[in-house]
Design an enzyme around this catalytic site. Structure first.
Site, mmCIF file in Angstrom:
data_model
loop_
_atom_site.group_PDB
_atom_site.id
_atom_site.type_symbol
_atom_site.label_atom_id
_atom_site.label_comp_id
_atom_site.label_asym_id
_atom_site.label_seq_id
_atom_site.Cartn_x
_atom_site.Cartn_y
_atom_site.Cartn_z
ATOM 1 N N ILE A 161 0.637 -1.205 -0.111
ATOM 2 C CA ILE A 161 -0.143 0.021 0.154
ATOM 3 C C ILE A 161 0.738 1.373 0.101
ATOM 4 O O ILE A 161 0.699 2.150 -0.737
ATOM 5 C CB ILE A 161 -0.971 -0.020 1.131
ATOM 6 N N ASP A 180 9.879 2.362 8.259
ATOM 7 C CA ASP A 180 9.565 1.129 8.318
ATOM 8 C C ASP A 180 10.644 0.412 8.495
ATOM 9 O O ASP A 180 11.621 0.281 7.784
ATOM 10 C CB ASP A 180 8.876 0.689 6.747
ATOM 11 N N ALA A 236 -5.432 2.539 8.320
ATOM 12 C CA ALA A 236 -4.932 1.303 8.549
ATOM 13 C C ALA A 236 -5.606 0.651 9.555
ATOM 14 O O ALA A 236 -6.564 -0.180 9.603
ATOM 15 C CB ALA A 236 -3.420 1.462 9.280
ATOM 16 N N ARG A 237 -5.417 0.562 10.832
ATOM 17 C CA ARG A 237 -5.917 0.003 12.065
ATOM 18 C C ARG A 237 -6.415 0.967 13.115
ATOM 19 O O ARG A 237 -5.622 1.693 13.746
ATOM 20 C CB ARG A 237 -5.284 -1.375 12.471
ATOM 21 N N ASP A 261 -10.571 5.880 9.058
ATOM 22 C CA ASP A 261 -11.222 4.938 8.712
ATOM 23 C C ASP A 261 -11.276 3.638 9.408
ATOM 24 O O ASP A 261 -12.213 2.855 9.101
ATOM 25 C CB ASP A 261 -10.698 4.407 7.122
ATOM 26 N N GLU A 266 -14.290 -1.704 16.965
ATOM 27 C CA GLU A 266 -15.266 -1.436 15.744
ATOM 28 C C GLU A 266 -16.488 -2.332 16.027
ATOM 29 O O GLU A 266 -16.380 -3.500 16.572
ATOM 30 C CB GLU A 266 -14.633 -1.889 14.435
ATOM 31 N N HIS A 285 -14.661 2.114 7.309
ATOM 32 C CA HIS A 285 -13.680 0.929 7.043
ATOM 33 C C HIS A 285 -13.697 0.707 5.449
ATOM 34 O O HIS A 285 -13.791 -0.407 5.015
ATOM 35 C CB HIS A 285 -13.988 -0.347 7.807
#
Length: 327
Positions: A161, A180, A236-237, A261, A266, A285
């Site tokens: 991504i 990263d 992402a999360r 998102d 959730e 999401h």
């Protein structure tokens, strides 16, 4: 006939692929623990979307051989429990990379150009601006916004991504930097010091998995390092960014905007502070769930099960040590 349980419905193309391969496909009546324990009891395989698959559900699957994740993140699956019970976990990588990257660009443009506020004010004040200059109205209400060109996009996570996002952002003339710790051949300038990343970012895009290392990674301390004009995008999360701290930063003008998102948990609670924070886009999401991405994800998740049943290692195994050749 071997049963494949879907925690939630996947794309029809994935379902048809499984049926053509001779599997019985069943969509679970619910994603709560007790329903899943009952539904999984005679399943050969299960395909998970974003709902939780804890140890007690995995252990209730007496015939369970493989868990296929309809996506990349596996934080909702108890991988250790799967390994303890000899169950392979597989995922789908890259199928929704363009969808997520496009979401990031879309929200960056929407926020930086004040699209939401412009739409709102124009509708509210249309009766009061007849005969006046629209550019003047925009200037008076501080709606002109900023362009992406020459701004700095900082990407946390340079997987598939992140790499697609690099290309899209550079096409807009942006400077792109990244972080990263697992990537050695990044296509952009990388930083080991996250503090430096936060300080330089005009836009911060989070594209990392939720792990013990990334949980609550961005709190008020990290947000305080960012420019007041910066915009944060989390596609992402939930759980990576402290939601209350982010809402406080937005409401106190310490940050210019955010697009969120994913939430923790959730679905988000009705009183989640991000639903009332300034200049915030909240979405359900959807970043990686375009029609095209959903089809690719469903096909990939189904193919992992088909490959496994034919004695072949799926393309993206998570715990390959449990795989037995010729299964």
């Amino acid at each position: 006939m071997k049963k494949v349980l879907l925690s939630e419905k996947i794309d029809d193309q994935g379902i048809e692929l499984l049926k053509k391969a001779g599997f019985e496909v069943k969509v679970s009546a619910g994603t709560d623990i007790e329903t899943m324990k009952k539904e999984i009891s005679d399943a050969y395989a299960v395909i998970m979307r974003s709902s939780l698959l804890p140890r007690e559900v995995i252990e209730a699957g007496k015939e369970l051989k493989i868990i296929s994740r309809n996506g990349t993140g596996i934080n909702n699956v108890d991988v250790k429990a799967a390994s303890d019970n000899g169950v392979l976990v597989a995922k789908v990588n890259g199928a929704n990379a363009y969808a997520v990257a496009e979401y990031v660009i879309t929200t960056m443009l929407t926020l930086s150009r004040n699209i939401m506020m412009t739409d709102k004010l124009l509708r509210e004040k249309i009766d009061t601006i007849q005969g006046k200059s629209l550019p003047g109205f925009s200037t008076q209400n501080n709606l002109n916004g900023s362009q992406l060109k020459d701004k700095t996009l900082a990407i946390l996570g340079l997987g598939q991504i992140g790499r697609v996002l690099v290309k899209l952002a550079q096409a807009f003339g942006m400077r792109v930097i990244g972080y990263d710790p697992y990537v050695k051949d990044a296509p952009v300038e990388m930083f080991d010091d996250l503090k430096e990343i936060y300080m330089q970012a005009d836009f911060l895009s989070i594209n990392m998995p939720l792990t013990p290392q990334t949980e609550n990674m961005i709190t008020k301390n990290e947000l305080s390092l960012m420019k007041q004009t910066a915009i944060l995008i989390n596609s992402a999360r939930g759980g990576i960014v402290n939601e209350q701290d982010l809402a406080d930063a937005l409401n106190n003008d310490k940050l210019a905007g955010a697009a969120i998102d994913s939430f923790n948990p959730e679905p988000p609670a009705a009183d989640n502070p991000l639903f009332s924070s300034k200049n915030t886009i909240v979405t359900s999401h959807i970043a990686g769930t375009t029609h095209e991405a959903n089809a690719s994800l469903g096909i990939g998740a189904a193919q992992a099960i088909i490959d496994f049943s034919n004695g072949k290692m799926p393309q993206f195994p998570v715990n390959p040590d449990v795989f037995e050749e010729g299964e």
